[in-house]
Scaffold this motif. Sequence first.
Motif, mmCIF file in Angstrom:
data_model
loop_
_atom_site.group_PDB
_atom_site.id
_atom_site.type_symbol
_atom_site.label_atom_id
_atom_site.label_comp_id
_atom_site.label_asym_id
_atom_site.label_seq_id
_atom_site.Cartn_x
_atom_site.Cartn_y
_atom_site.Cartn_z
ATOM 1 N N LEU A 107 -8.558 4.675 -6.297
ATOM 2 C CA LEU A 107 -8.072 3.367 -7.371
ATOM 3 C C LEU A 107 -8.960 3.358 -8.447
ATOM 4 N N VAL A 108 -8.494 3.132 -9.749
ATOM 5 C CA VAL A 108 -9.376 3.069 -11.048
ATOM 6 C C VAL A 108 -9.738 1.510 -10.991
ATOM 7 N N ASN A 109 -10.991 1.199 -10.901
ATOM 8 C CA ASN A 109 -11.377 -0.277 -10.797
ATOM 9 C C ASN A 109 -10.609 -1.205 -10.120
ATOM 10 N N PRO A 110 -10.440 -1.075 -8.665
ATOM 11 C CA PRO A 110 -9.876 -1.975 -7.871
ATOM 12 C C PRO A 110 -10.459 -3.367 -8.000
ATOM 13 N N ASN A 111 -9.621 -4.546 -7.859
ATOM 14 C CA ASN A 111 -9.931 -5.792 -8.335
ATOM 15 C C ASN A 111 -9.740 -6.656 -7.111
ATOM 16 N N GLY A 112 -8.814 -7.758 -7.273
ATOM 17 C CA GLY A 112 -8.503 -8.636 -6.085
ATOM 18 C C GLY A 112 -7.838 -7.866 -4.957
ATOM 19 N N LEU A 113 -8.086 -8.296 -3.746
ATOM 20 C CA LEU A 113 -7.565 -7.839 -2.619
ATOM 21 C C LEU A 113 -7.400 -9.108 -1.393
ATOM 22 N N ALA A 114 -6.385 -8.686 -0.792
ATOM 23 C CA ALA A 114 -6.005 -9.776 0.574
ATOM 24 C C ALA A 114 -5.000 -8.860 1.483
ATOM 25 N N PHE A 115 -5.057 -9.500 2.680
ATOM 26 C CA PHE A 115 -4.076 -8.888 3.675
ATOM 27 C C PHE A 115 -3.009 -9.814 3.921
ATOM 28 N N SER A 116 -1.740 -9.167 4.519
ATOM 29 C CA SER A 116 -0.602 -9.670 4.855
ATOM 30 C C SER A 116 -1.214 -10.896 6.081
ATOM 31 N N PRO A 117 -0.219 -11.828 6.223
ATOM 32 C CA PRO A 117 -0.591 -12.845 7.224
ATOM 33 C C PRO A 117 -0.740 -12.209 8.646
ATOM 34 N N ASP A 118 0.021 -10.987 9.072
ATOM 35 C CA ASP A 118 -0.299 -10.251 10.339
ATOM 36 C C ASP A 118 -1.260 -9.376 10.243
ATOM 37 N N GLU A 119 -1.907 -9.253 9.118
ATOM 38 C CA GLU A 119 -2.931 -8.040 8.720
ATOM 39 C C GLU A 119 -2.719 -6.875 8.983
ATOM 40 N N LYS A 120 -1.351 -6.665 9.051
ATOM 41 C CA LYS A 120 -0.779 -5.165 8.991
ATOM 42 C C LYS A 120 -0.696 -4.425 7.644
ATOM 43 N N LYS A 121 -0.805 -5.202 6.455
ATOM 44 C CA LYS A 121 -0.684 -4.818 5.360
ATOM 45 C C LYS A 121 -1.912 -5.175 4.482
ATOM 46 N N LEU A 122 -2.603 -4.257 3.540
ATOM 47 C CA LEU A 122 -3.768 -4.719 2.609
ATOM 48 C C LEU A 122 -3.153 -4.533 1.114
ATOM 49 N N TYR A 123 -3.545 -5.447 0.448
ATOM 50 C CA TYR A 123 -2.924 -5.427 -0.993
ATOM 51 C C TYR A 123 -4.028 -5.445 -1.674
ATOM 52 N N ARG A 147 -26.389 3.198 -5.362
ATOM 53 C CA ARG A 147 -26.101 1.601 -5.320
ATOM 54 C C ARG A 147 -24.637 1.690 -5.650
ATOM 55 N N PHE A 148 -24.204 0.380 -5.176
ATOM 56 C CA PHE A 148 -22.759 0.062 -5.601
ATOM 57 C C PHE A 148 -22.680 -0.069 -7.051
ATOM 58 N N ASN A 149 -21.360 0.166 -7.596
ATOM 59 C CA ASN A 149 -21.077 -0.258 -8.978
ATOM 60 C C ASN A 149 -21.425 -1.811 -9.415
ATOM 61 N N ALA A 150 -20.298 -2.679 -8.980
ATOM 62 C CA ALA A 150 -20.353 -3.939 -9.301
ATOM 63 C C ALA A 150 -19.485 -4.610 -8.281
ATOM 64 N N PRO A 151 -19.973 -4.792 -6.955
ATOM 65 C CA PRO A 151 -19.117 -5.575 -6.119
ATOM 66 C C PRO A 151 -18.232 -6.749 -6.764
ATOM 67 N N ASN A 152 -16.744 -6.879 -6.837
ATOM 68 C CA ASN A 152 -16.014 -7.652 -7.170
ATOM 69 C C ASN A 152 -15.271 -8.821 -6.407
ATOM 70 N N ASP A 153 -14.411 -8.490 -5.564
ATOM 71 C CA ASP A 153 -13.744 -9.410 -4.595
ATOM 72 C C ASP A 153 -13.728 -8.849 -3.447
ATOM 73 N N ILE A 154 -13.746 -9.849 -2.387
ATOM 74 C CA ILE A 154 -13.881 -9.843 -0.870
ATOM 75 C C ILE A 154 -12.976 -10.650 -0.113
ATOM 76 N N VAL A 155 -12.882 -10.002 0.929
ATOM 77 C CA VAL A 155 -12.144 -10.995 2.070
ATOM 78 C C VAL A 155 -12.556 -10.531 3.511
ATOM 79 N N VAL A 156 -12.399 -11.376 4.682
ATOM 80 C CA VAL A 156 -13.097 -11.243 5.700
ATOM 81 C C VAL A 156 -11.556 -11.137 6.669
ATOM 82 N N LYS A 157 -11.702 -10.092 7.403
ATOM 83 C CA LYS A 157 -10.261 -9.983 8.529
ATOM 84 C C LYS A 157 -10.712 -10.719 9.675
ATOM 85 N N SER A 158 -9.697 -10.973 10.510
ATOM 86 C CA SER A 158 -9.713 -11.850 11.832
ATOM 87 C C SER A 158 -10.682 -11.156 12.709
#
Length: 361
Positions: free
Chosen positions: A210-226, A152-163
């Motif tokens: 990563l120890v407890n990753p939290n928020g995430l997002a892509f750059s506008p061109d989606e070449k970077k993941l933060y 089972r997953f731990n505790a899904p936290n934040d989410i984003v959908v790519k193009s």
Amino acid sequence: MISRRNLVAGIGAGMASALASRAMAQSFPFKPNQRYPDPAIEILDPSFAKYRLYSSTLEQVATGMRWAEGPAYFPEGGYLLFSDIPNNRIMKYSEKDGSLNVFRSPANFANGNTRDRQGRLVTCEHSVTRRITRTEKNGKITVLADSFEGKRFNAPNDIVVKSDDTIWFTDPVFGIAGEWEGFKAKREQDNTNVFRIGTDGKLTAVITDLVNPNGLAFSPDEKKLYVVEWKGTPNRSIWSYDVNADGSVSNKSKLIDAADQGSLDGFRVDRDGNLWCGWGSNGALQSEPTDVNGREVYQLKGRPEDLDGVMVFNPQGKPLGFIRLPERCENLTFGGPKNNRLYMASCHSIYALYVDAHGAT
């Protein structure tokens, strides 16, 4: 004389009032600023001035939550959905009439929410079920993923959908670590990963260190993941990765360090590549106590009233501006008919501010 029609109307109003009161927890009073420009918007670098609308002030559009999180805007209906985690519900704020209602309860302690490219709600169920779900247009809930390699997953936290319709989410332990954001439960995953769900349904752990990753997002061109790392750096940080054509990531580098006082949580990226980050005190204590009315008290590093708000960084990680809020900001999103209204989920309340910036997605 009371007519039957008036009696029914009165009963209906009473029921609506009762439902509304049950939908509220702790309300937070807020007095908006009457002057332009709003002093709550602080310019840390002259380049941020173009994003401030001179005649726009901070608004509190909803209050009464215990821990507001995961805002997602739906332009088709003109409404915002967001989680109230300890109350185990998803709330709905309508731009059309300013109403606040319960959208789903119970919600399996939902945390992060987003809108996919087809206009459907995708949710991180943070506890109990510990899964990723999609709410179809007819209201049916589809389970997209609930385990990895048989655990089972731990505790899904934040989410984003790519193009390309792939879904990316973080899986720290917050929802199972105690009894506040869910139910305490045994951890099954060895790591706290960042996962990717392919359009074929295949689940991949794209980041495992990563120890407890939290928020995430892509750059506008989606070449970077933060991705925010909540612990282990030793400060909360945002890491930057190159996104490869096969869906993997590489070239990890630190973009932002919150230092020993600040707290990074959820964030969004605008069309110019700036990162709008939820900010506040991380709760760290001073190493030595101070005297407070005759008691030795370990005080916080930094004052929450100086840290609570939204910090804006350029794509190189330079601080540009700060939006001062009366509550710590956990997460935010761009919305409104023109995608230029910043909605900020902040402890008990949702705040909104029109800016001269637009969300990248």
